[in-house]
Scaffold this motif. Structure first.
Motif, PDB file in Angstrom:
ATOM      1  N   VAL A  27       0.824  -1.210   0.000  1.00 30.15           N
ATOM      2  CA  VAL A  27       0.000   0.000   0.000  1.00 30.15           C
ATOM      3  C   VAL A  27       0.860   1.263   0.000  1.00 30.15           C
ATOM      4  CG1 VAL A  27      -1.963  -1.108   1.137  1.00 30.15           C
ATOM      5  CG2 VAL A  27      -0.158  -0.067   2.530  1.00 30.15           C
ATOM      6  N   ASN A  28       2.170   1.083   0.014  1.00 26.45           N
ATOM      7  CA  ASN A  28       3.092   2.223   0.029  1.00 26.45           C
ATOM      8  C   ASN A  28       4.353   1.840  -0.735  1.00 26.45           C
ATOM      9  OD1 ASN A  28       4.560   4.514   0.604  1.00 26.45           O
ATOM     10  ND2 ASN A  28       4.255   4.431   2.818  1.00 26.45           N
ATOM     11  N   GLN A  29       4.233   1.756  -2.039  1.00 31.77           N
ATOM     12  CA  GLN A  29       5.322   1.274  -2.890  1.00 31.77           C
ATOM     13  C   GLN A  29       6.568   2.152  -2.759  1.00 31.77           C
ATOM     14  OE1 GLN A  29       5.291  -1.635  -4.903  1.00 31.77           O
ATOM     15  NE2 GLN A  29       7.479  -1.164  -4.995  1.00 31.77           N
ATOM     16  N   ASP A  30       6.391   3.450  -2.633  1.00 35.80           N
ATOM     17  CA  ASP A  30       7.526   4.370  -2.564  1.00 35.80           C
ATOM     18  C   ASP A  30       8.400   4.133  -1.332  1.00 35.80           C
ATOM     19  OD1 ASP A  30       6.650   5.516  -4.896  1.00 35.80           O
ATOM     20  OD2 ASP A  30       5.669   7.226  -3.918  1.00 35.80           O
ATOM     21  N   ALA A  31       7.814   3.532  -0.305  1.00 38.52           N
ATOM     22  CA  ALA A  31       8.558   3.328   0.942  1.00 38.52           C
ATOM     23  C   ALA A  31       9.230   1.961   1.019  1.00 38.52           C
ATOM     24  CB  ALA A  31       7.619   3.493   2.136  1.00 38.52           C
ATOM     25  N   MET A  32       9.065   1.135  -0.010  1.00 40.77           N
ATOM     26  CA  MET A  32       9.651  -0.209   0.018  1.00 40.77           C
ATOM     27  C   MET A  32      11.160  -0.143   0.251  1.00 40.77           C
ATOM     28  SD  MET A  32       7.784  -3.006  -0.374  1.00 40.77           S
ATOM     29  CE  MET A  32       8.795  -4.181  -1.244  1.00 40.77           C
ATOM     30  N   PRO A  33      11.673  -0.900   1.236  1.00 44.70           N
ATOM     31  CA  PRO A  33      13.117  -0.912   1.467  1.00 44.70           C
ATOM     32  C   PRO A  33      13.842  -1.588   0.303  1.00 44.70           C
ATOM     33  CG  PRO A  33      12.043  -2.587   2.806  1.00 44.70           C
ATOM     34  CD  PRO A  33      10.948  -1.796   2.156  1.00 44.70           C
ATOM     35  N   ASP A  34      15.093  -1.221   0.108  1.00 43.57           N
ATOM     36  CA  ASP A  34      15.898  -1.781  -0.974  1.00 43.57           C
ATOM     37  C   ASP A  34      16.475  -3.122  -0.515  1.00 43.57           C
ATOM     38  OD1 ASP A  34      17.366  -2.204  -3.245  1.00 43.57           O
ATOM     39  OD2 ASP A  34      18.965  -0.787  -2.716  1.00 43.57           O
ATOM     40  N   ASP A 231       4.133  -5.293  10.480  1.00 40.62           N
ATOM     41  CA  ASP A 231       4.512  -5.216   9.074  1.00 40.62           C
ATOM     42  C   ASP A 231       6.035  -5.164   9.026  1.00 40.62           C
ATOM     43  OD1 ASP A 231       5.169  -4.454   6.485  1.00 40.62           O
ATOM     44  OD2 ASP A 231       3.925  -2.651   6.472  1.00 40.62           O
ATOM     45  N   VAL A 232       6.672  -6.296   8.748  1.00 34.70           N
ATOM     46  CA  VAL A 232       8.133  -6.379   8.847  1.00 34.70           C
ATOM     47  C   VAL A 232       8.831  -5.446   7.871  1.00 34.70           C
ATOM     48  CG1 VAL A 232       8.428  -8.317   7.225  1.00 34.70           C
ATOM     49  CG2 VAL A 232      10.058  -8.000   9.118  1.00 34.70           C
ATOM     50  N   LEU A 233       8.239  -5.193   6.710  1.00 37.09           N
ATOM     51  CA  LEU A 233       8.870  -4.295   5.747  1.00 37.09           C
ATOM     52  C   LEU A 233       8.847  -2.853   6.244  1.00 37.09           C
ATOM     53  CD1 LEU A 233       7.616  -5.696   2.312  1.00 37.09           C
ATOM     54  CD2 LEU A 233       9.825  -6.053   3.444  1.00 37.09           C
ATOM     55  N   ALA A 234       7.744  -2.451   6.845  1.00 31.33           N
ATOM     56  CA  ALA A 234       7.653  -1.095   7.394  1.00 31.33           C
ATOM     57  C   ALA A 234       8.643  -0.921   8.546  1.00 31.33           C
ATOM     58  CB  ALA A 234       6.234  -0.809   7.857  1.00 31.33           C
ATOM     59  N   VAL A 235       8.749  -1.927   9.406  1.00 35.58           N
ATOM     60  CA  VAL A 235       9.693  -1.866  10.522  1.00 35.58           C
ATOM     61  C   VAL A 235      11.121  -1.778  10.009  1.00 35.58           C
ATOM     62  CG1 VAL A 235      10.615  -3.102  12.515  1.00 35.58           C
ATOM     63  CG2 VAL A 235       8.151  -3.086  12.100  1.00 35.58           C
ATOM     64  N   LEU A 236      11.446  -2.603   9.017  1.00 36.92           N
ATOM     65  CA  LEU A 236      12.790  -2.599   8.439  1.00 36.92           C
ATOM     66  C   LEU A 236      13.113  -1.234   7.843  1.00 36.92           C
ATOM     67  CD1 LEU A 236      15.393  -4.020   7.472  1.00 36.92           C
ATOM     68  CD2 LEU A 236      14.122  -4.747   5.435  1.00 36.92           C
ATOM     69  N   ALA A 237      12.205  -0.697   7.040  1.00 41.52           N
ATOM     70  CA  ALA A 237      12.433   0.593   6.398  1.00 41.52           C
ATOM     71  C   ALA A 237      12.594   1.705   7.430  1.00 41.52           C
ATOM     72  CB  ALA A 237      11.289   0.913   5.438  1.00 41.52           C
ATOM     73  N   ALA A 238      11.742   1.693   8.457  1.00 43.91           N
ATOM     74  CA  ALA A 238      11.807   2.730   9.491  1.00 43.91           C
ATOM     75  C   ALA A 238      13.121   2.660  10.257  1.00 43.91           C
ATOM     76  CB  ALA A 238      10.627   2.584  10.448  1.00 43.91           C
ATOM     77  N   THR A 239      13.593   1.450  10.537  1.00 42.12           N
ATOM     78  CA  THR A 239      14.837   1.294  11.295  1.00 42.12           C
ATOM     79  C   THR A 239      16.047   1.649  10.452  1.00 42.12           C
ATOM     80  OG1 THR A 239      13.747  -0.514  12.494  1.00 42.12           O
ATOM     81  CG2 THR A 239      16.102  -0.236  12.840  1.00 42.12           C
ATOM     82  N   GLN A 240      16.022   1.308   9.172  1.00 40.64           N
ATOM     83  CA  GLN A 240      17.116   1.698   8.291  1.00 40.64           C
ATOM     84  C   GLN A 240      17.272   3.212   8.257  1.00 40.64           C
ATOM     85  OE1 GLN A 240      15.874  -0.266   4.645  1.00 40.64           O
ATOM     86  NE2 GLN A 240      17.313  -1.959   4.949  1.00 40.64           N
ATOM     87  N   GLN A 241      16.149   3.919   8.170  1.00 41.78           N
ATOM     88  CA  GLN A 241      16.193   5.377   8.160  1.00 41.78           C
ATOM     89  C   GLN A 241      16.633   5.919   9.514  1.00 41.78           C
ATOM     90  OE1 GLN A 241      15.650   7.482   5.422  1.00 41.78           O
ATOM     91  NE2 GLN A 241      16.551   8.955   6.859  1.00 41.78           N
TER      92      GLN A 241
END
Length: 361
Positions: A27-34, A231-241
């Protein structure tokens, strides 16, 4: 602008960050972690592994083979997602539920079991594993993390210190002092609040009048974000930032909205006394493993055979780890005394002699 409007403006800035919905749809493609396909699979492996390990640990506790244990089912995405974003040289300062982060950071599983038993060998951390042992005192590791992070900065390290507490921990004085200290000294710290809605049995609504815990970062002058902790992807992205920002001089407070399916600990807590079946059902429909499994299956990156392989590996590893823990010599009273001080005071010298004589019989 009056005070009510100021507060409303602050609260409006803390909307829940998510990438996957409950059906595993992005639901948030732009925020997908690399991340690569292999890394996506590894995230799933670790969450499945942790769920099975948790089930086995509960069983071992009920058999009397483990001591203190705090179940983690439901919180895997927050635990796995935050740790996966770290560098091996980053430091983890955990609470008592945060054993998975330690193990995936390098602590041998059998030592985690020894920690549960209160065995001193469970606290002998390998030299190359940058973790402190779990803090039982609620929120006490927050100030420690601010200090460790400042030490890393002063020593010229390009690493961060991360810590975890629950929603109840955010009511402790140490919580505010730690955030303020880290903000004032621009320490490379990340503070994670796993908001599972109940501090043992007290609902989060009675912990604070704030609509989010994340907004408490504002007063400390640091970053704050509320993330869907299931949501593991959201957590990962937030922590990376958060890690990047911390190294640039701005600590971050991450509030992860999650849920523990089991009791607070296995020391007598009964969640049916303070949680409703409706609330349990609501969060079971947000299960982090189900959500991420659907996402991966849609990308042809996960299947039943892969999951069964992880399940069997987890079972085998737990069996081996508990066997290793069983081989560790049992502690004696004299061991506790000797481990307490380098140089014993006179009263403990007398007690040591007394118990050593008893144990030699």
């Amino acid at each position: 602008m009056n005070n009510v409007q100021v507060l409303q403006n602050v609260e409006e800035n803390f909307q829940t960050f998510r990438i996957l919905d409950e059906k595993g749809e992005v639901v948030n493609q732009d925020a997908m972690p690399d991340v690569t396909d292999e890394q996506l699979q590894e995230l799933m492996r670790r969450m499945v592994y942790t769920r099975i390990w948790d089930q086995r640990a509960i069983s071992l506790n009920r058999q009397g083979r483990l001591g203190f244990y705090a179940p983690v089912a439901g919180q895997e995405a927050t635990m796995i997602g935050t740790q996966y974003a770290l560098d091996k040289q980053d430091w983890i300062l955990p609470g008592y539920r945060d054993i998975p982060q330690l193990v995936f950071h390098g602590l041998p599983l059998y030592q985690a079991f020894l920690f549960s038993r209160g065995h001193v060998a469970g606290n002998r951390i390998p030299e190359d594993v940058n973790v402190l042992m779990p803090q039982i005192i609620i929120g006490a590791q927050i100030i420690q993390t601010a200090g460790v992070a400042m030490g890393l900065k002063r020593n010229g390290n390009t690493n961060v210190a991360i810590t975890y507490t629950g929603d109840g921990g955010s009511s402790q004085g140490d919580f505010y002092e730690g955030l303020n200290f880290a903000g004032a000294f621009k320490s490379p710290a990340i503070f994670v609040v796993q908001n599972n809605r109940f501090a043992i049995s007290t609902p989060v609504e009675k912990q604070t009048a704030a609509k989010t815990i994340a907004q408490k970062a504002v007063a400390a002058g640091i970053n704050g974000i509320q993330v869907d902790g299931m949501d593991v992807l959201a957590v990962l992205a937030a922590t990376q930032q958060a890690r990047k920002d911390a190294l640039d001089g701005t600590p971050t407070l991450i509030e992860a909205l999650t849920y523990r399916y089991g009791p607070h600990t296995l020391a007598g807590d009964d969640p049916t006394r303070y949680r409703t079946k409706e609330l349990d059902t609501e969060y079971q429909e947000k299960d982090p493993l189900v959500r991420f499994r659907l996402f991966l299956e849609g990308k042809k990156l996960w299947n039943e055979d892969m999951e069964n392989e992880v399940i069997e590996q987890a079972k085998a590893d737990v069996k081996e780890a508990i066997s290793l823990a069983d081989k560790e010599p049992k502690q004696k009273v004299s061991d506790f005394i000797n481990n307490m001080f380098e140089t014993l005071p006179s009263n403990l010298k007398e007690q040591l002699e007394e118990y050593t004589a008893k144990e030699s019989k």
